[in-house]
Design a protein around this motif. Sequence first.
Motif, PDB file in Angstrom:
ATOM      1  N   CYS A  75     -29.919  12.285  -2.040  1.00 15.12           N
ATOM      2  CA  CYS A  75     -31.313  12.263  -2.505  1.00 15.12           C
ATOM      3  C   CYS A  75     -31.877  13.660  -2.682  1.00 15.12           C
ATOM      4  CB  CYS A  75     -32.194  11.388  -1.624  1.00 15.12           C
ATOM      5  SG  CYS A  75     -32.202  11.781   0.113  1.00 15.12           S
ATOM      6  N   PRO A 107     -27.862  15.908  -6.184  1.00 20.00           N
ATOM      7  CA  PRO A 107     -28.785  14.776  -6.085  1.00 20.00           C
ATOM      8  C   PRO A 107     -28.518  13.720  -7.150  1.00 20.00           C
ATOM      9  CG  PRO A 107     -29.956  16.801  -5.686  1.00 20.00           C
ATOM     10  CD  PRO A 107     -28.565  17.188  -6.131  1.00 20.00           C
ATOM     11  N   GLN A 146     -29.359   9.156   1.250  1.00 18.77           N
ATOM     12  CA  GLN A 146     -30.021   7.888   1.526  1.00 18.77           C
ATOM     13  C   GLN A 146     -28.948   6.809   1.411  1.00 18.77           C
ATOM     14  OE1 GLN A 146     -33.723   6.967  -0.331  1.00 18.77           O
ATOM     15  NE2 GLN A 146     -33.556   4.805   0.180  1.00 18.77           N
ATOM     16  N   THR A 182     -31.931   7.353   5.984  1.00 20.59           N
ATOM     17  CA  THR A 182     -31.636   8.672   5.436  1.00 20.59           C
ATOM     18  C   THR A 182     -31.104   9.560   6.547  1.00 20.59           C
ATOM     19  OG1 THR A 182     -33.432   8.422   3.855  1.00 20.59           O
ATOM     20  CG2 THR A 182     -32.618  10.634   4.189  1.00 20.59           C
TER      21      THR A 182
END
Length: 142
Positions: A35, A14, A45, A51
């Motif tokens: 994300c 992430p 994203q 997304t």
Amino acid sequence: MIFCLKVPEDQLVPGRRVLARSFSNHRNYDPGFICSSTEVLIYVQFDNAKTWFYDANDLTAMVLDRDPNPKDLVVGTQVVAKRPNESAHVQGIVKKEKEENTEKTFLIEFWDGLEHWNSLEQIRILTTTKPGGNEPNHLMAE
């Protein structure tokens, strides 16, 4: 005492910038960031705020958005690179290399046969194996 563990730069975790396979054309890759992730899914994203999720075992679903080492761009290397007048990076292979005024450029043959000379900043290596071994470079979650 506080210890900070540095996540290796080749891990998809992430917050990491990536180019992820487009859902409209599987040979194009769009910019975004990871994300969140689980053991089986990675959520990206995109810069356009959409997304999408990817199977963590899909080795070519995304690539790190960073300049490659020029020594790694040899003839036959699978890459994604920019084409004129397109916003996405497109899948292809390195065909040739040349150097002019100390700047290297690479001829990329795209999946559809079109060719274009690209600078290092316009190319990302499409990784299919884990660096340093033959194990899959599946997307490691934190």
